[in-house]
Design an enzyme around this catalytic site. Structure first.
Site, PDB file in Angstrom:
ATOM      1  N   GLY A  13       0.826  -1.213   0.000  1.00  0.00           N
ATOM      2  CA  GLY A  13       0.000   0.000   0.000  1.00  0.00           C
ATOM      3  C   GLY A  13       0.856   1.256   0.000  1.00  0.00           C
ATOM      4  O   GLY A  13       1.919   1.276   0.623  1.00  0.00           O
ATOM      5  N   GLY A 122       6.363  -2.191   3.520  1.00  0.00           N
ATOM      6  CA  GLY A 122       5.957  -2.651   4.842  1.00  0.00           C
ATOM      7  C   GLY A 122       6.370  -4.098   5.054  1.00  0.00           C
ATOM      8  O   GLY A 122       7.281  -4.607   4.379  1.00  0.00           O
ATOM      9  N   ASP A 147       0.476   2.075   9.069  1.00  0.00           N
ATOM     10  CA  ASP A 147       0.026   1.298  10.236  1.00  0.00           C
ATOM     11  C   ASP A 147       1.010   1.342  11.408  1.00  0.00           C
ATOM     12  O   ASP A 147       0.642   1.014  12.532  1.00  0.00           O
ATOM     13  CB  ASP A 147      -0.186  -0.173   9.849  1.00  0.00           C
ATOM     14  CG  ASP A 147      -1.133  -0.358   8.681  1.00  0.00           C
ATOM     15  OD1 ASP A 147      -1.955   0.550   8.445  1.00  0.00           O
ATOM     16  OD2 ASP A 147      -1.040  -1.388   7.992  1.00  0.00           O
ATOM     17  N   ARG A 284     -24.077   7.670  13.653  1.00  0.00           N
ATOM     18  CA  ARG A 284     -23.564   7.721  12.286  1.00  0.00           C
ATOM     19  C   ARG A 284     -22.172   7.095  12.270  1.00  0.00           C
ATOM     20  O   ARG A 284     -21.439   7.180  13.264  1.00  0.00           O
ATOM     21  CB  ARG A 284     -23.464   9.165  11.774  1.00  0.00           C
ATOM     22  CG  ARG A 284     -24.806   9.842  11.610  1.00  0.00           C
ATOM     23  CD  ARG A 284     -25.581   9.287  10.421  1.00  0.00           C
ATOM     24  NE  ARG A 284     -26.830  10.008  10.198  1.00  0.00           N
ATOM     25  CZ  ARG A 284     -28.005   9.707  10.739  1.00  0.00           C
ATOM     26  NH1 ARG A 284     -28.103   8.672  11.574  1.00  0.00           N
ATOM     27  NH2 ARG A 284     -29.076  10.411  10.466  1.00  0.00           N
ATOM     28  N   HIS A 290      -9.023   4.709   2.828  1.00  0.00           N
ATOM     29  CA  HIS A 290      -7.833   5.083   2.058  1.00  0.00           C
ATOM     30  C   HIS A 290      -7.534   6.571   2.084  1.00  0.00           C
ATOM     31  O   HIS A 290      -6.460   6.975   1.630  1.00  0.00           O
ATOM     32  CB  HIS A 290      -7.981   4.592   0.612  1.00  0.00           C
ATOM     33  CG  HIS A 290      -7.978   3.102   0.510  1.00  0.00           C
ATOM     34  ND1 HIS A 290      -9.083   2.348   0.778  1.00  0.00           N
ATOM     35  CD2 HIS A 290      -6.975   2.233   0.210  1.00  0.00           C
ATOM     36  CE1 HIS A 290      -8.778   1.068   0.643  1.00  0.00           C
ATOM     37  NE2 HIS A 290      -7.509   0.963   0.297  1.00  0.00           N
TER      38      HIS A 290
HETATM   39  O1  F6P Z   1      -1.136  -1.476   5.355  1.00  0.00           O
HETATM   40  C1  F6P Z   1      -1.716  -0.289   4.946  1.00  0.00           C
HETATM   41  C2  F6P Z   1      -3.194  -0.446   4.764  1.00  0.00           C
HETATM   42  O2  F6P Z   1      -3.730   0.809   4.390  1.00  0.00           O
HETATM   43  C3  F6P Z   1      -3.942  -1.023   5.956  1.00  0.00           C
HETATM   44  O3  F6P Z   1      -4.138  -0.066   6.971  1.00  0.00           O
HETATM   45  C4  F6P Z   1      -5.192  -1.525   5.313  1.00  0.00           C
HETATM   46  O4  F6P Z   1      -5.770  -2.591   6.042  1.00  0.00           O
HETATM   47  C5  F6P Z   1      -4.704  -2.020   3.973  1.00  0.00           C
HETATM   48  O5  F6P Z   1      -3.475  -1.360   3.721  1.00  0.00           O
HETATM   49  C6  F6P Z   1      -5.655  -1.758   2.844  1.00  0.00           C
HETATM   50  O6  F6P Z   1      -5.111  -2.294   1.679  1.00  0.00           O
HETATM   51  P1  F6P Z   1      -5.734  -2.119   0.223  1.00  0.00           P
HETATM   52  O7  F6P Z   1      -5.068  -0.921  -0.380  1.00  0.00           O
HETATM   53  O8  F6P Z   1      -5.371  -3.376  -0.458  1.00  0.00           O
HETATM   54  O9  F6P Z   1      -7.198  -1.907   0.363  1.00  0.00           O
END
Ligand code: F6P
Length: 366
Positions: A13, A122, A147, A284, A290
């Site tokens: 990511g 990561g 993270d 809510r 993202h």
């Molecule tokens: O590891 C970074 C992260 O944004 C996590 O916090 C999240 O669970 C994951 O990647 C989401 O990944 P993707 O971009 O595949 O939806």
């Protein structure tokens, strides 16, 4: 062996600060007379060159990295479907299977005369980097993830930016929650670690913070909200890490594709529905998702990224391999990749930020 050409890749990511790392690497490498090439989309630029008519390697020099320090994303592209050790390929049965393409990748490095690799990523990407180092490639890793769940570094770049933005969002939700006398549940990323939820939750004075490290009892969360109500506080902010789960429930998973990690999500809505039923209060749910990965890096992350990038080049110049640069204030250190990969730095239950939250009256649902 003297270094003449290096490859740089970004995997998994994206996170704010990737471009700053790339720029620091290139400027520090060019000073040493090295040529730099960015591998597109993880390792795909080398593994699927046919997909890149403009070339799977991007020549990087002072000009190509000018003015990118403050930009989010990565100019190289990234993927979390390109693990060379478990590469997904479509089989004749119409299903995806994984195969090991790491030897093919090493051959591609040799064919391109790349003497070393700086891998920015990561846990998954650094595990791959460690495996490539074990197979003889000169590799230095740079710890990236919003993270903050990597061992042996005080911080990963991207984390501070994610916390900063989440805090800003929760601040905004405070005013609308107060105006409407609602419960506002905010789900934040973080995978199986609660660093983003904890830090943004305490900083934004959330009333409840639910972490993967502390299984929650929904009745205790509801009791906290009702206790606030009794004190005349008719709204509540609940920050939930995507990996949080109840004492008797499992982590909420949206799905999983071949060669990819599980996708977490959905816990915010489950908690929102349960709290509405238990308290009778309008609720809510906001999923920041993202948004936490996008946008500019904070000044802290820019500086950390530049320091990591320059340190990675110094490490290669010193003959290091199979290591990750790591923040160990006031310095940047080197840590063997095999001490980092396959592990996870979770929030320690006795850490000062949790203690601070408890002293301020935050409920952790336990
Ligand atoms: O590891 C970074 C992260 O944004 C996590 O916090 C999240 O669970 C994951 O990647 C989401 O990944 P993707 O971009 O595949 O939806």
């Amino acid at each position: 062996m003297e270094i003449k050409r290096i490859g740089i890749n970004t995997g998994g990511g994206d996170a704010p600060g990737l471009n700053a790392v790339i720029r620091a690497i290139v400027l520090a490498a060019v000073q040493r007379g090295w040529e730099c090439f960015g591998i597109r989309d993880g390792y795909n630029g080398l593994l699927m060159p046919e997909k890149y008519p403009e070339g799977g390697l991007m020549p990087l020099n002072r000009d190509t990295v000018r003015g990118i320090t403050h930009l989010g994303g990565t100019i190289l592209g990234t993927t979390n479907r390109g693990n060379p050790l478990a590469y997904p390929v479509l089989g004749e049965d119409g299903q995806y299977h994984v195969i090991d393409r790491s030897d093919e990748l090493l051959d591609a490095f040799a064919a391109q005369k790349l003497d070393a690799l700086i891998a920015i990523g990561g846990d998954g990407s650094l595990s791959i980097a460690g495996a490539l180092a074990d197979k003889g490639l000169r590799v230095v890793g740079v710890p990236k993830t919003i993270d903050n769940d990597l061992e042996h570094t005080v911080a990963t770049f991207g984390f501070n930016s994610a916390v900063y933005f989440a805090t800003e969002c929760i601040d905004r939700l405070h005013t609308t929650a107060a105006s409407h006398q609602r419960i506002m549940v905010v789900e934040v990323m973080g995978r199986y670690a609660g660093w983003i939820a904890l830090n943004s939750g305490v900083a934004s004075t959330a009333d409840v913070i639910l972490l993967p490290e502390i299984p929650y009892d929904i009745n205790k969360v509801a009791a906290k909200i009702q206790e606030r109500e009794a004190r005349g506080r008719s709204f509540s902010i609940v920050v939930v890490a995507e990996g949080a789960h109840s004492v008797d429930g499992d982590v909420s998973i949206i799905g999983q594709s071949v060669g990819q990690a599980e996708r977490l999500g959905g816990i915010g809505h489950k908690i929102g529905a349960a709290l509405e039923a238990l308290t009778g209060k309008e609720t809510r749910v906001v999923v920041l998702g993202h948004l936490l990965r996008g946008g500019k890096p904070t000044a802290y992350d820019r500086l950390l990224s530049l320091r990591f990038g320059a340190a990675a080049v110094r490490a290669l110049a010193e003959g290091q391999t199979g290591i990750m640069v790591a923040l160990d204030p006031p310095t940047v250190n080197y840590v063997p990749l095999n001490l980092v990969s396959g592990r996870m730095k979770r929030v320690p239950l006795d850490c000062d930020t949790i203690l601070t939250g408890r002293d301020l009256g935050v409920s952790f649902g336990d």
